[in-house]
Design a protein around this motif. Structure first.
Motif, PDB file in Angstrom:
ATOM      1  N   GLN A  93      -7.837  -7.089  -1.046  1.00 24.86           N
ATOM      2  CA  GLN A  93      -6.648  -7.597  -0.378  1.00 24.86           C
ATOM      3  C   GLN A  93      -5.682  -6.462  -0.043  1.00 24.86           C
ATOM      4  N   LEU A  94      -5.482  -5.543  -0.989  1.00 29.85           N
ATOM      5  CA  LEU A  94      -4.563  -4.431  -0.753  1.00 29.85           C
ATOM      6  C   LEU A  94      -5.072  -3.520   0.359  1.00 29.85           C
ATOM      7  N   VAL A  95      -6.379  -3.298   0.389  1.00 31.24           N
ATOM      8  CA  VAL A  95      -6.955  -2.487   1.468  1.00 31.24           C
ATOM      9  C   VAL A  95      -6.737  -3.177   2.801  1.00 31.24           C
ATOM     10  N   ARG A  96      -6.932  -4.490   2.819  1.00 35.93           N
ATOM     11  CA  ARG A  96      -6.770  -5.257   4.055  1.00 35.93           C
ATOM     12  C   ARG A  96      -5.312  -5.249   4.521  1.00 35.93           C
ATOM     13  N   LEU A  97      -4.391  -5.353   3.592  1.00 40.69           N
ATOM     14  CA  LEU A  97      -2.976  -5.361   3.951  1.00 40.69           C
ATOM     15  C   LEU A  97      -2.516  -3.995   4.473  1.00 40.69           C
ATOM     16  N   GLY A  98      -3.110  -2.936   3.933  1.00 36.57           N
ATOM     17  CA  GLY A  98      -2.728  -1.598   4.363  1.00 36.57           C
ATOM     18  C   GLY A  98      -1.353  -1.175   3.894  1.00 36.57           C
ATOM     19  N   LYS A  99      -0.834  -1.812   2.867  1.00 36.49           N
ATOM     20  CA  LYS A  99       0.487  -1.486   2.324  1.00 36.49           C
ATOM     21  C   LYS A  99       0.286  -0.668   1.057  1.00 36.49           C
ATOM     22  N   ARG A 100       0.411   0.666   1.177  1.00 34.18           N
ATOM     23  CA  ARG A 100       0.049   1.546   0.082  1.00 34.18           C
ATOM     24  C   ARG A 100       1.064   1.526  -1.053  1.00 34.18           C
ATOM     25  N   ARG A 101       2.241   0.980  -0.814  1.00 35.73           N
ATOM     26  CA  ARG A 101       3.275   0.924  -1.860  1.00 35.73           C
ATOM     27  C   ARG A 101       3.710  -0.513  -2.142  1.00 35.73           C
ATOM     28  N   ARG A 102       2.812  -1.466  -1.926  1.00 35.34           N
ATOM     29  CA  ARG A 102       3.183  -2.863  -2.140  1.00 35.34           C
ATOM     30  C   ARG A 102       3.569  -3.115  -3.603  1.00 35.34           C
ATOM     31  N   LEU A 103       2.782  -2.616  -4.544  1.00 33.93           N
ATOM     32  CA  LEU A 103       3.114  -2.815  -5.955  1.00 33.93           C
ATOM     33  C   LEU A 103       4.420  -2.123  -6.317  1.00 33.93           C
ATOM     34  N   ALA A 104       4.641  -0.934  -5.778  1.00 34.50           N
ATOM     35  CA  ALA A 104       5.890  -0.222  -6.053  1.00 34.50           C
ATOM     36  C   ALA A 104       7.096  -1.009  -5.547  1.00 34.50           C
ATOM     37  N   LYS A 105       6.975  -1.611  -4.382  1.00 29.97           N
ATOM     38  CA  LYS A 105       8.076  -2.408  -3.834  1.00 29.97           C
ATOM     39  C   LYS A 105       8.343  -3.632  -4.707  1.00 29.97           C
ATOM     40  N   LEU A 106       7.274  -4.265  -5.180  1.00 26.17           N
ATOM     41  CA  LEU A 106       7.434  -5.452  -6.021  1.00 26.17           C
ATOM     42  C   LEU A 106       8.102  -5.098  -7.347  1.00 26.17           C
ATOM     43  N   THR A 107       7.697  -3.987  -7.954  1.00 26.82           N
ATOM     44  CA  THR A 107       8.313  -3.601  -9.225  1.00 26.82           C
ATOM     45  C   THR A 107       9.769  -3.183  -9.030  1.00 26.82           C
ATOM     46  N   GLU A 108      10.066  -2.567  -7.896  1.00 27.34           N
ATOM     47  CA  GLU A 108      11.458  -2.221  -7.611  1.00 27.34           C
ATOM     48  C   GLU A 108      12.324  -3.476  -7.537  1.00 27.34           C
ATOM     49  N   GLU A 109      11.812  -4.508  -6.911  1.00 32.47           N
ATOM     50  CA  GLU A 109      12.570  -5.761  -6.812  1.00 32.47           C
ATOM     51  C   GLU A 109      12.739  -6.410  -8.185  1.00 32.47           C
ATOM     52  N   VAL A 124     -10.242   0.449 -13.654  1.00 30.17           N
ATOM     53  CA  VAL A 124     -10.917   0.705 -12.384  1.00 30.17           C
ATOM     54  C   VAL A 124     -10.327   1.938 -11.721  1.00 30.17           C
ATOM     55  N   MET A 125     -11.053   2.471 -10.758  1.00 33.35           N
ATOM     56  CA  MET A 125     -10.538   3.520  -9.885  1.00 33.35           C
ATOM     57  C   MET A 125     -10.690   3.010  -8.458  1.00 33.35           C
ATOM     58  N   ASN A 126      -9.632   2.433  -7.927  1.00 34.10           N
ATOM     59  CA  ASN A 126      -9.675   1.853  -6.596  1.00 34.10           C
ATOM     60  C   ASN A 126      -8.263   1.801  -6.021  1.00 34.10           C
ATOM     61  N   GLU A 127      -8.041   0.998  -5.009  1.00 32.44           N
ATOM     62  CA  GLU A 127      -6.726   0.935  -4.384  1.00 32.44           C
ATOM     63  C   GLU A 127      -5.675   0.386  -5.343  1.00 32.44           C
ATOM     64  N   LEU A 128      -6.056  -0.559  -6.197  1.00 34.43           N
ATOM     65  CA  LEU A 128      -5.087  -1.091  -7.153  1.00 34.43           C
ATOM     66  C   LEU A 128      -4.630  -0.008  -8.123  1.00 34.43           C
ATOM     67  N   SER A 129      -5.560   0.784  -8.655  1.00 34.48           N
ATOM     68  CA  SER A 129      -5.160   1.854  -9.568  1.00 34.48           C
ATOM     69  C   SER A 129      -4.287   2.878  -8.842  1.00 34.48           C
ATOM     70  N   ALA A 130      -4.582   3.136  -7.577  1.00 37.06           N
ATOM     71  CA  ALA A 130      -3.747   4.051  -6.797  1.00 37.06           C
ATOM     72  C   ALA A 130      -2.334   3.494  -6.633  1.00 37.06           C
ATOM     73  N   GLN A 131      -2.235   2.197  -6.412  1.00 37.39           N
ATOM     74  CA  GLN A 131      -0.910   1.577  -6.274  1.00 37.39           C
ATOM     75  C   GLN A 131      -0.144   1.609  -7.592  1.00 37.39           C
ATOM     76  N   VAL A 132      -0.852   1.451  -8.700  1.00 37.43           N
ATOM     77  CA  VAL A 132      -0.218   1.533 -10.008  1.00 37.43           C
ATOM     78  C   VAL A 132       0.427   2.901 -10.195  1.00 37.43           C
ATOM     79  N   VAL A 133      -0.299   3.953  -9.833  1.00 34.87           N
ATOM     80  CA  VAL A 133       0.216   5.310  -9.984  1.00 34.87           C
ATOM     81  C   VAL A 133       1.471   5.510  -9.141  1.00 34.87           C
TER      82      VAL A 133
END
Length: 241
Positions: A93-109, A124-133
């Motif tokens: 889903q994150l790859v499809r959305l193309g929003k590389r900082r979606r998790l960061a934006k959610l945690t900021e809110e 895992v090592m994937n887009e979700l782990s990248a967003q976590v970082v």
């Protein structure tokens, strides 16, 4: 703060659940424990289950506010955002959305309501782990005590460094340390500056009683080790970024 490992079975979920409890009960912070692992272990350790299924993915699609899924833990100042089965498809889903900082934006809110947010991350090592970082101010890496601990930690560091130009501080912690075992002693001797959480029945009972060690056995070595670890973490998070 993210609790992250590239492999399962290292105590990651136990770390997340217990450190979130320390944040709320011992430091007095309003704290959110966000379960991003499809296994749903963090919520389980607090006796919680998702109220409905397939809602977690709606949070990332901006179709639903995360605040609507948050549940009280039963402890003051500590809430939990449980995982559900849709987390399994979150990477795609994150790859499809193309929003590389979606998790960061959610945690900021969410930080408008919570002084501390603890992310229980999937192994895992994937887009979700990248967003976590990209979202984290600090990454805690539980590591099993073995001669390969340093090598495993280096793998995590390379993974994190490859996903952001300026990665957050990374803290390795030996998990389930049993000094009666030769390999465990060797691991601690090889990494004397790493914090450690001892192997203890109080930690095993967390999953049985569905409560953190600090609530079950506050004087146990494991509960006190989590308290000391949280003190160091809290001090680090309080420093200006």
């Amino acid at each position: 703060m993210a609790i992250y490992s590239v492999k399962g079975g290292v105590g990651k979920t136990t770390f997340a659940a217990n450190l979130a409890w320390c944040s709320a009960q011992q430091a007095g912070h309003s704290t959110l424990l966000w379960d991003l692992d499809a296994a749903g272990g963090s919520a389980f350790l607090y006796g919680l289950e998702p109220s409905e299924t397939r809602l977690a993915e709606e949070v990332f699609a901006r179709e639903r506010s995360p605040a609507r899924l948050i549940q009280p833990s039963g402890f003051d100042r500590l809430d939990v955002l449980p995982a559900d089965e849709s987390i399994r498809a979150l990477d795609a889903q994150l790859v499809r959305l193309g929003k590389r900082r979606r998790l960061a934006k959610l945690t900021e809110e969410l930080s408008a309501d919570y002084a501390r947010i603890v992310l229980d991350c999937p192994p895992v090592m994937n887009e979700l782990s990248a967003q976590v970082v990209r979202a984290a101010d600090l990454v805690i890496v539980p590591l099993p005590p073995s001669p390969l601990s340093a090598r495993a930690f280096d793998l995590v560091v390379r993974e994190i460094a490859g996903n952001t130009k300026r990665h957050p501080p990374i803290l390795p912690v030996l998990s389930m340390l049993d000094l009666r075992r030769t390999l465990h002693r060797q691991a601690q001797e090889a990494n004397p500056n790493w914090p450690a959480i001892p192997y203890a029945s109080a930690v095993e009972q967390c999953a049985v009683q569905r409560k953190p060690a600090g609530a079950l056995a506050p004087q146990s070595p494991a509960a006190q080790a989590f308290e000391r670890l949280w003190g160091a973490i809290d001090k680090k998070l309080a420093q200006p970024r």
